[in-house]
Design a protein around this motif. Structure first.
Motif, short mmCIF file in Angstrom:
data_model
loop_
_atom_site.label_atom_id
_atom_site.label_comp_id
_atom_site.label_asym_id
_atom_site.label_seq_id
_atom_site.Cartn_x
_atom_site.Cartn_y
_atom_site.Cartn_z
N MET A 1 0.85 -1.19 0.00
CA MET A 1 0.00 0.00 0.00
C MET A 1 0.89 1.25 0.00
N ARG A 3 1.15 5.36 0.48
CA ARG A 3 0.44 6.48 1.08
C ARG A 3 1.14 7.77 0.68
N LYS A 7 -2.13 14.28 -2.01
CA LYS A 7 -3.15 13.62 -2.82
C LYS A 7 -3.20 14.35 -4.15
N TRP A 331 0.09 -2.84 5.34
CA TRP A 331 0.63 -1.48 5.40
C TRP A 331 2.09 -1.57 5.80
N VAL A 373 -3.70 5.86 11.28
CA VAL A 373 -5.00 5.78 10.60
C VAL A 373 -4.75 5.46 9.13
N THR A 374 -5.42 4.43 8.64
CA THR A 374 -5.23 4.04 7.25
C THR A 374 -6.28 4.63 6.31
N ASP A 375 -7.33 5.19 6.88
CA ASP A 375 -8.37 5.80 6.07
C ASP A 375 -8.72 7.17 6.67
N PRO A 376 -7.82 8.15 6.53
CA PRO A 376 -8.04 9.45 7.18
C PRO A 376 -9.23 10.19 6.61
N LYS A 377 -9.86 10.96 7.46
CA LYS A 377 -11.00 11.77 7.03
C LYS A 377 -10.50 13.20 6.75
N TYR A 389 -6.10 17.57 4.55
CA TYR A 389 -5.88 16.53 5.56
C TYR A 389 -4.83 16.99 6.56
#
Length: 447
Positions: A1, A3, A7, A331, A373-377, A389
């Motif tokens: 994965m 990261r 983005k 991860w 955190v693998t799925d940050p908001k 983010y």
């Protein structure tokens, strides 16, 4: 994965098109430490003159600039802050901290003070008292940066007349300027290295006092044609070299992937030292200038194994093969010394490899640092475009069980970096932590 630090941003692509027309052991009680949980730091941290500055998120979705004493972690002052024209893929803007004289510094940040056609106000404040020193109206900007003894600011970034200005930190007086958008990637008391964002992105060296161009090096000279900075980038220094990473970007119209990879250039004259085209930087990992870890990608888009590079030479100092990479759901996790590579499976048994030999090692009792955190908001920011983010935090895991290690210790130096012996980091709740364990000055994962 993988990261990414950034983005990918189509908005960023539009802006660029327009402007183109030594690892450390965990902290112990023998080292000075502090924690400040009264902030929710969402940006990186800037340090100079004994002061830490960051951008904090308030409960109502507004931002504030926070100044903290480096030695004790106590809050010195706060003022409302904002962003005007910064793109979500860049993350929340970090204040700039610049020393003006012995024992004196200023913190420079963007205030939400609109004047006429200006969308915000750049404000310099005394680093310790918060007293306002000078202001400058701003239409749009990616944010201020320290460049040696001065302040660098790309302004009018949303307009065709975008430019970068160099300002005196004590008075705000403009010293010199350049057309277009530029970002500071390295500086000392006499020289600044800028990334010039244009159709043909370049690294350029300028004499800080006069603004005289010393040398320039097109990035395509190192990585090849087809550069598109819209995927993001990262830079770090090692010795007398600047190491840069350009991430791949897929053009939404043509579906073509841009040129990407790592390269190193001499700070003194811009000579290319080494290049590693067609590799992606993995996350978490060390700064490009300090223990970078990469994966090769072939022309069909297939990923290879993992390799840790020597940032001085670009040579592979440790790797595992593509055949050893687990199927999915993992991860990356690295120990303090980054001598092993772990594949974390949350709440399950993972795997680990010795980077020097490439051989698998027993995973029991192996520990590694990975993202908390693998799925940050995305942050809920009032008056800002969606998609910002927080700077990511890392947590320590037991790779044999996939569970977090408790109690938490200080993240490793390859993640935090170090300045004058101090290492700082934010936890997943935004609190700031620091330890002075005398680690040699080095860049962290985020610079």
């Amino acid at each position: 994965m993988l990261r990414p630090l950034w983005k990918s941003s189509i908005a960023l692509a539009g802006i660029l098109a327009a402007t183109a027309c030594s690892g450390s052991d965990a902290a112990t009680t023998s080292f000075p430490t502090w924690h400040n949980a009264d902030v929710n730091a969402v940006s990186r941290m800037a340090v100079a003159g004994g002061v830490v500055a960051t951008t904090s998120l308030k409960s109502g979705g507004t931002l504030e600039t926070v100044a903290i004493g480096l030695r004790d972690g106590k809050r010195l002052w706060t003022y409302p802050s904002t962003m005007a024209g910064r793109l979500p893929g860049m993350g929340v803007s970090t204040p700039a901290v610049v020393e003006t004289s012995e024992g004196q510094s200023v913190v420079v940040a963007l205030d939400p003070a609109k004047k006429g056609g200006w969308n915000a106000t750049l404000v310099a404040r005394d680093a310790y008292s918060g007293v306002r020193k000078w202001t400058r109206p701003v239409h749009s900007t990616f944010g201020p940066q320290r460049c040696g003894p001065y302040v660098c600011l790309s302004e009018h970034t949303a307009l065709a007349k975008a430019r970068m200005v160099v300002l005196d930190p004590a008075t705000g007086k403009q010293l010199w300027k350049l057309p277009g958008i530029a970002e500071v990637e390295w500086s000392d008391a006499h020289r600044v290295l800028l990334l010039r964002l244009s159709a043909n992105p370049m690294i350029e060296s300028y004499e800080l006092k006069s603004g005289k161009l010393q040398w320039q090096q097109p990035i395509e000279q190192a990585l090849g044609p087809g550069i598109d900075m819209s995927g993001g980038w990262a830079f770090g220094s090692t010795g007398g070299n600047l190491v840069g990473y350009v991430a791949p970007y897929t053009n939404p119209r043509t579906k073509k992937i841009s040129t990407f990879g790592l390269f190193s250039i001499e700070i003194s004259d811009g000579t290319i030292n080494w290049m590693r085209p067609s590799v992606v930087r993995v996350y978490p990992s060390g700064n490009p200038g300090y223990a970078p870890v990469v994966r090769p990608v072939d022309r069909q888009g297939a990923y290879g194994g993992f390799a840790r590079l020597d940032s001085e030479t670009g040579r592979v100092v440790g790797q595992i093969t593509a055949a050893d990479v687990p199927g999915s759901g993992w991860w990356l996790a690295f120990p303090n010394q980054m001598d092993k590579l772990g594949f974390l499976q949350h709440n399950a048994k993972g795997s680990a490899f010795d980077l020097a030999t490439g051989k698998q090692v027993p995973v029991e009792e192996q520990r590694g640092w990975s993202f908390c955190v693998t799925d940050p908001k995305p942050l809920t920011l009032r008056g800002q475009a969606p998609g910002f983010y927080s700077t990511a935090a890392v947590c320590q895991y037991d790779l044999g069980t996939g569970k977090r290690v408790s109690p938490a210790s200080a993240p490793p130096a390859w993640f935090t970096g170090s300045q004058d012996g101090w290492r700082l980091w934010r936890d997943e709740k935004g609190a700031i932590h620091a330890v002075n364990d005398h680690t040699a000055t080095a860049p962290g994962m985020y610079g």
